[in-house]
Design a protein around this motif. Structure first.
Motif, PDB file in Angstrom:
ATOM      1  N   VAL A   1      -3.426  17.348  43.213  1.00 32.09           N
ATOM      2  CA  VAL A   1      -1.987  17.237  43.457  1.00 32.09           C
ATOM      3  C   VAL A   1      -1.605  17.841  44.801  1.00 32.09           C
ATOM      4  CG1 VAL A   1       0.288  17.994  42.647  1.00 32.09           C
ATOM      5  CG2 VAL A   1      -1.429  17.216  41.004  1.00 32.09           C
ATOM      6  N   LEU A   2      -2.221  18.991  45.124  1.00 34.94           N
ATOM      7  CA  LEU A   2      -1.837  19.728  46.333  1.00 34.94           C
ATOM      8  C   LEU A   2      -2.706  19.388  47.534  1.00 34.94           C
ATOM      9  CD1 LEU A   2      -1.312  23.252  44.700  1.00 34.94           C
ATOM     10  CD2 LEU A   2       0.446  21.572  45.290  1.00 34.94           C
ATOM     11  N   GLY A   3      -3.887  18.837  47.306  1.00 40.21           N
ATOM     12  CA  GLY A   3      -4.816  18.576  48.391  1.00 40.21           C
ATOM     13  C   GLY A   3      -5.875  19.656  48.499  1.00 40.21           C
ATOM     14  N   THR A   4      -6.762  19.493  49.473  1.00 38.93           N
ATOM     15  CA  THR A   4      -7.895  20.410  49.598  1.00 38.93           C
ATOM     16  C   THR A   4      -7.855  21.259  50.861  1.00 38.93           C
ATOM     17  OG1 THR A   4      -9.187  18.662  50.666  1.00 38.93           O
ATOM     18  CG2 THR A   4      -9.394  18.883  48.258  1.00 38.93           C
ATOM     19  N   GLN A   5      -6.936  20.978  51.769  1.00 41.65           N
ATOM     20  CA  GLN A   5      -6.832  21.736  53.013  1.00 41.65           C
ATOM     21  C   GLN A   5      -5.442  22.342  53.135  1.00 41.65           C
ATOM     22  OE1 GLN A   5      -8.151  19.492  56.445  1.00 41.65           O
ATOM     23  NE2 GLN A   5      -9.662  18.355  55.238  1.00 41.65           N
ATOM     24  N   ALA A   6      -5.349  23.414  53.943  1.00 38.80           N
ATOM     25  CA  ALA A   6      -4.084  24.150  54.049  1.00 38.80           C
ATOM     26  C   ALA A   6      -2.930  23.261  54.493  1.00 38.80           C
ATOM     27  CB  ALA A   6      -4.266  25.328  55.007  1.00 38.80           C
TER      28      ALA A   6
ATOM     29  N   GLU B   1       0.135  31.754  49.814  1.00 34.38           N
ATOM     30  CA  GLU B   1      -0.939  32.417  49.060  1.00 34.38           C
ATOM     31  C   GLU B   1      -1.059  31.867  47.649  1.00 34.38           C
ATOM     32  OE1 GLU B   1      -3.096  34.394  50.336  1.00 34.38           O
ATOM     33  OE2 GLU B   1      -2.130  34.539  52.302  1.00 34.38           O
ATOM     34  N   VAL B   2       0.070  31.605  47.024  1.00 42.39           N
ATOM     35  CA  VAL B   2       0.046  31.076  45.660  1.00 42.39           C
ATOM     36  C   VAL B   2      -0.436  29.628  45.655  1.00 42.39           C
ATOM     37  CG1 VAL B   2       1.432  30.575  43.612  1.00 42.39           C
ATOM     38  CG2 VAL B   2       1.872  32.656  44.941  1.00 42.39           C
ATOM     39  N   THR B   3      -0.007  28.859  46.649  1.00 41.69           N
ATOM     40  CA  THR B   3      -0.463  27.471  46.748  1.00 41.69           C
ATOM     41  C   THR B   3      -1.972  27.404  46.921  1.00 41.69           C
ATOM     42  OG1 THR B   3       1.627  26.952  47.845  1.00 41.69           O
ATOM     43  CG2 THR B   3      -0.084  25.280  47.923  1.00 41.69           C
ATOM     44  N   ALA B   4      -2.494  28.256  47.804  1.00 43.10           N
ATOM     45  CA  ALA B   4      -3.943  28.279  48.032  1.00 43.10           C
ATOM     46  C   ALA B   4      -4.686  28.664  46.761  1.00 43.10           C
ATOM     47  CB  ALA B   4      -4.276  29.254  49.157  1.00 43.10           C
ATOM     48  N   LEU B   5      -4.140  29.615  46.024  1.00 44.92           N
ATOM     49  CA  LEU B   5      -4.784  30.055  44.788  1.00 44.92           C
ATOM     50  C   LEU B   5      -4.839  28.915  43.777  1.00 44.92           C
ATOM     51  CD1 LEU B   5      -5.911  32.688  43.419  1.00 44.92           C
ATOM     52  CD2 LEU B   5      -3.655  32.909  42.376  1.00 44.92           C
ATOM     53  N   LEU B   6      -3.729  28.234  43.587  1.00 45.01           N
ATOM     54  CA  LEU B   6      -3.702  27.120  42.638  1.00 45.01           C
ATOM     55  C   LEU B   6      -4.680  26.017  43.047  1.00 45.01           C
ATOM     56  CD1 LEU B   6       0.090  26.566  41.837  1.00 45.01           C
ATOM     57  CD2 LEU B   6      -1.670  27.355  40.264  1.00 45.01           C
ATOM     58  N   ALA B   7      -4.687  25.694  44.331  1.00 43.35           N
ATOM     59  CA  ALA B   7      -5.463  24.538  44.790  1.00 43.35           C
ATOM     60  C   ALA B   7      -6.952  24.792  44.838  1.00 43.35           C
ATOM     61  CB  ALA B   7      -4.969  24.114  46.175  1.00 43.35           C
ATOM     62  N   SER B   8      -7.363  26.055  44.994  1.00 44.33           N
ATOM     63  CA  SER B   8      -8.783  26.283  45.268  1.00 44.33           C
ATOM     64  C   SER B   8      -9.468  27.333  44.408  1.00 44.33           C
ATOM     65  CB  SER B   8      -8.951  26.698  46.742  1.00 44.33           C
ATOM     66  OG  SER B   8      -8.277  27.924  47.000  1.00 44.33           O
ATOM     67  N   ALA B   9      -8.717  28.107  43.639  1.00 43.99           N
ATOM     68  CA  ALA B   9      -9.378  29.248  42.997  1.00 43.99           C
ATOM     69  C   ALA B   9      -9.164  29.375  41.498  1.00 43.99           C
ATOM     70  CB  ALA B   9      -8.929  30.549  43.680  1.00 43.99           C
ATOM     71  N   MET B  10      -8.147  28.752  40.944  1.00 43.45           N
ATOM     72  CA  MET B  10      -7.859  28.955  39.516  1.00 43.45           C
ATOM     73  C   MET B  10      -8.595  27.889  38.700  1.00 43.45           C
ATOM     74  SD  MET B  10      -3.858  30.136  39.627  1.00 43.45           S
ATOM     75  CE  MET B  10      -3.720  30.203  37.847  1.00 43.45           C
ATOM     76  N   LYS B  11      -9.850  28.166  38.390  1.00 41.59           N
ATOM     77  CA  LYS B  11     -10.697  27.185  37.712  1.00 41.59           C
ATOM     78  C   LYS B  11     -10.963  27.523  36.243  1.00 41.59           C
ATOM     79  CE  LYS B  11     -11.200  25.069  41.674  1.00 41.59           C
ATOM     80  NZ  LYS B  11     -10.435  23.836  41.939  1.00 41.59           N
ATOM     81  N   ALA B  12     -10.632  28.739  35.839  1.00 40.98           N
ATOM     82  CA  ALA B  12     -10.927  29.149  34.464  1.00 40.98           C
ATOM     83  C   ALA B  12      -9.979  28.477  33.474  1.00 40.98           C
ATOM     84  CB  ALA B  12     -10.811  30.671  34.348  1.00 40.98           C
ATOM     85  N   PRO B  13     -10.398  28.299  32.225  1.00 37.65           N
ATOM     86  CA  PRO B  13      -9.485  27.776  31.207  1.00 37.65           C
ATOM     87  C   PRO B  13      -8.323  28.743  30.986  1.00 37.65           C
ATOM     88  CG  PRO B  13     -11.764  27.692  30.450  1.00 37.65           C
ATOM     89  CD  PRO B  13     -11.752  28.533  31.686  1.00 37.65           C
ATOM     90  N   MET B  14      -7.130  28.215  30.760  1.00 41.99           N
ATOM     91  CA  MET B  14      -5.959  29.071  30.558  1.00 41.99           C
ATOM     92  C   MET B  14      -4.848  28.272  29.900  1.00 41.99           C
ATOM     93  SD  MET B  14      -4.546  29.149  34.502  1.00 41.99           S
ATOM     94  CE  MET B  14      -6.158  28.872  35.254  1.00 41.99           C
ATOM     95  N   ARG B  15      -3.874  28.998  29.394  1.00 45.40           N
ATOM     96  CA  ARG B  15      -2.601  28.391  28.995  1.00 45.40           C
ATOM     97  C   ARG B  15      -1.653  28.664  30.160  1.00 45.40           C
ATOM     98  NH1 ARG B  15      -4.190  31.524  24.592  1.00 45.40           N
ATOM     99  NH2 ARG B  15      -4.952  30.314  22.801  1.00 45.40           N
TER     100      ARG B  15
END
Length: 429
Positions: free
Chosen positions: A361-366, A87-101
């Motif tokens: 880094v992680l790719g685009t597919q599961a 779940e965390v890998t999927a979130l990083l690879a596909s959903a966390m697009k906002a600017p952040m530290r």
């Protein structure tokens, strides 16, 4: 006040303890930090979630992507608790697009499967290991100087304020020996019985504290080898402090390819004055000081010698016990964890928010996400082929969870590559 958003797959085990204790300790420090914990799975037990809520922390249980995106944008710092959970890998690879530290805190060593790669470690603003052994991984030798300066080690310890004082132990009674933790060969040494069989004192019986299913298999194998009287299965125990109060020696023999780092079971035992015997594995070497807080061995023969020494030298055993408890309760106190993380938070606050593209880094597919952490075992997974289990594959590949192919296939059932790989293997039970 600094607003920290933690993103974690769950609040179980060592991660749940350290995050809940961080929230509790932060509250006692006067509110310098405000913690929000986004938990991507519903907690199975409420112990740590209750601690978070009772100390002013905010809990987001299975938040929607829109809600999580809003909290990411509002947070001063986003801290991802990492161990290659689907779940965390999927979130990083596909959903966390906002600017952040972004700070990533890795709760796996990365030395074996699941592995840490230079590209992954280099991407966040800060990447924190939970053991110095991770930074020494050969594959991370390729980190640039700039990337290496953004890494550090912070042990994932919630401290031991919840444990009672070290109990008085009698030197007139035979020492009691035990093992606490996972009983699967992915964590416990797969040749555990060879170590037990090397002990020539047939009166020694080791208590096994852990889930009963894999424990029963070990007991059955022990019976076949004539070692049935050497092991006693205690099953899963909720009162760990009581178990440790009735042990003198911890036979903590782990698989050389295990993925742990801070090893909370080991540290809790040492904090209660239980003298550990550990193998010369990288993570354990960072926790146990041979001859001062425990004994480090290399094979069944040296294990038998170490156990015999502790059994027959009560004064030396008492000295090791006292030093283990003193050192661990000080070195791994929650105050140490808090101050270490606070230092990184303060440094991050001097930097601007930016965007991160983990898909590169992680790719685009599961299936790619799964493969991204297989390290030297990646060759076993080829498209449209069964998993190649030739040679000596790590037991971790056959775990039912812990970021294994079975775990990823359940999380992403639509991915045909994952489904095919999982169907070609049998998980550990």
């Amino acid at each position: 006040m600094i607003n920290i958003l933690h993103i974690t797959a769950h609040l179980g085990g060592g991660v749940g303890k350290v995050l809940s204790r961080m929230v509790e300790h932060s509250a006692r420090q006067g509110g310098i930090l405000r913690h929000t914990i986004a938990c991507l799975e519903t907690p199975e037990k409420t112990q740590f979630a209750d601690t978070v809520a009772a100390n002013g922390g905010q809990l987001l249980i299975t938040p929607s992507r829109a809600s999580l995106d809003m909290h990411i944008r509002q947070a001063d710092i986003v801290q991802v608790e990492w161990w290659h959970h689907p779940e965390v890998t999927a979130l990083l690879a596909s959903a966390m697009k906002a600017p952040m530290r972004l700070l990533v805190w890795s709760h796996i060593s990365g030395l074996h499967t699941p592995a840490l790669t230079p590209d992954f470690v280099s991407l966040p603003a800060r990447f924190l290991f939970t053991s110095p052994c991770s930074a020494a991984a050969p594959r991370l030798a390729m980190l640039s100087d700039a990337a290496r300066r953004r890494t550090a080690t912070v042990f994932s310890s919630g401290g031991f304020d919840d444990l009672p004082p070290v109990p008085e132990r009698s030197s007139n009674e035979p020492p009691r020996v035990g093992y606490l933790g996972s009983l699967t060969p992915a964590k416990m040494h797969p040749r555990f019985l060879d170590f037990i069989g090397a002990v020539d004192d047939h009166q020694i019986c080791i208590d096994l504290v852990g889930d009963s299913a894999p424990g029963m298999k070990l007991i059955e194998e022990a019976a076949q080898r004539g070692l049935a009287n050497r092991l006693r299965l205690r099953g899963y125990q909720t009162d760990v402090a009581d178990v440790l109060a009735h042990l003198d020696i911890l036979a903590y023999l782990l698989n050389p390819q295990h993925y742990g780092t801070t090893e909370n079971a080991l540290l809790e035992a040492m904090a209660m004055g239980v003298v550990p015997i550990v193998l010369d594995n990288p993570a354990e070497r960072c926790l146990v000081d041979h001859g001062r807080t425990g004994l480090v061995v290399t094979n069944p023969t040296s294990f038998a010698e170490a156990l015999r020494f502790l059994m027959t030298h009560p004064e030396e055993r008492s000295s090791l016990s006292a030093e283990a408890a003193r050192t661990v309760r000080s070195r791994f106190a929650i105050e140490v964890t808090y101050r270490s993380l606070l230092g990184h938070y303060m440094a991050l606050m001097t930097e601007d928010k930016c965007r991160y593209d983990f898909a590169t880094v992680l790719g685009t597919q599961a299936a790619d996400w799964f493969l991204s952490a297989q390290g030297e075992e990646t060759w076993r997974f080829k498209d449209n082929c069964p998993v190649d289990l030739s040679g000596n594959p790590p037991y971790a590949l056959r775990e039912n969870a812990k970021g294994s192919v079975f775990h990823y296939a359940r999380s992403f059932p639509e991915d045909r590559r994952l489904a095919g790989w999982a169907a070609s293997m049998t998980p550990l039970t």
